[in-house]
Design an enzyme around this catalytic site. Structure first.
Site, mmCIF file in Angstrom:
data_model
loop_
_atom_site.group_PDB
_atom_site.id
_atom_site.type_symbol
_atom_site.label_atom_id
_atom_site.label_comp_id
_atom_site.label_asym_id
_atom_site.label_seq_id
_atom_site.Cartn_x
_atom_site.Cartn_y
_atom_site.Cartn_z
ATOM 1 C CB CYS A 115 7.729 -16.252 -1.186
ATOM 2 S SG CYS A 115 9.409 -15.594 -1.440
ATOM 3 C CG HIS A 220 5.768 -12.543 -3.402
ATOM 4 N ND1 HIS A 220 5.503 -12.679 -2.051
ATOM 5 C CD2 HIS A 220 7.099 -12.731 -3.545
ATOM 6 C CE1 HIS A 220 6.631 -12.918 -1.400
ATOM 7 N NE2 HIS A 220 7.619 -12.948 -2.280
ATOM 8 C CD GLU A 222 1.956 -12.398 -1.741
ATOM 9 O OE1 GLU A 222 1.783 -13.487 -2.328
ATOM 10 O OE2 GLU A 222 3.084 -11.951 -1.474
#
Ligand code: MN
Length: 258
Positions: A115, A220, A222
């Site tokens: 990001c 994203h 994660e």
């Protein structure tokens, strides 16, 4: 064979943590960035901005650099203009991360960026950003949908470039989560595109061929990095590259993996 757990540097964000003594400026990293690094075998080292003269000391202490999400990169840094829709800039953080990233790439420290980090990687290499992708790019309104993102539903499709390093790790991804309103415009020096949003052409991932592990993704991973997923595979590949770097520079085997 003993292998050292690689130390993964993660630059922190500035927040007012508050305390019994009143407003308390602090450095923070959200757990959702740290957790998949640990799950993949890395040891997170949280980084605080320091002056340029101390950046090399930071690099000496890490085996990989994980550039995480956060506020906008300040538009004037890449020749853009800040306006009322730009999130509050943190030039201290921007300047530190840019210098750290440039020097990390010079010495082939593995870099993984998500990001804001993906955007910052591009700016560190001289590239520019689109300041408001949802309005500046036709057909790109699905990149910044907090409601969809918070529900952890996928937000838009991506086309991963066959033959890229990214493709070798995640394959043909299909769909990703998305929460961003800046995006890469002009590519930074040495970067190539490894994924795009098919409808608008917005760059969704980049990499730097020929210089060790260096991958940036606009989504994203994660947040959706459950074990066994393509998104977790990104963390595994990054931590493995950091482990190789650690061995290559001759770190002692303290904290070794068995
Ligand atoms: Mn997107």
């Amino acid at each position: 064979m003993h292998r050292r757990r690689p130390l993964i540097g993660i630059p922190t964000a500035s927040r007012d943590a508050g305390s019994s003594i009143g407003p308390t400026p602090s450095r923070v990293v959200y757990d959702f960035y740290v957790d998949p690094v640990i799950s993949a075998g890395g040891v997170p080292i949280l980084l605080v901005p320091v002056c340029d003269q101390a950046v090399d000391a930071v690099l000496d202490a890490i085996d990989g650099l994980f550039l995480i999400g956060g506020e906008d990169v300040d538009p004037p840094i890449y020749g853009g203009e800040r306006d009322s829709r730009s999130k509050t800039p943190d030039r201290h953080r921007d300047d530190f991360e840019i210098e750290l990233t440039r020097r990390a790439l010079e010495v082939s420290v593995p870099v993984f960026a998500v990001c804001r980090g993906h955007q910052l990687l591009n700016v560190a290499l001289g590239g520019s950003l689109i300041t408001h992708v949802e309005t500046d790019i036709e057909g790109a309104g699905d990149h910044d949908d907090l409601e969809t993102f918070a529900g952890q539903r996928t937000s838009h499709s991506v086309s991963v470039v066959a033959g890229s390093d990214l493709f070798g790790i995640v394959g043909d991804l299909g769909v990703v989560n998305s929460l961003h309103h800046q995006a890469i415009d002009r590519l930074g020096k040495g970067l190539v595109v490894s994924a795009r949003h098919p409808r608008s052409g917005v760059i969704e991932a980049v990499e730097r061929p020929g210089g060790g592990f260096c991958i940036g993704v606009q989504w994203h991973p994660e947040m959706i990095a459950d074990a066994g997923t393509a998104h977790f595979a990104l963390f595994e590949a990054f931590v493995a590259a950091a482990e190789t770097y650690s061995a290559d520079i001759g770190r002692s085997p303290a904290g070794s993996l068995r």
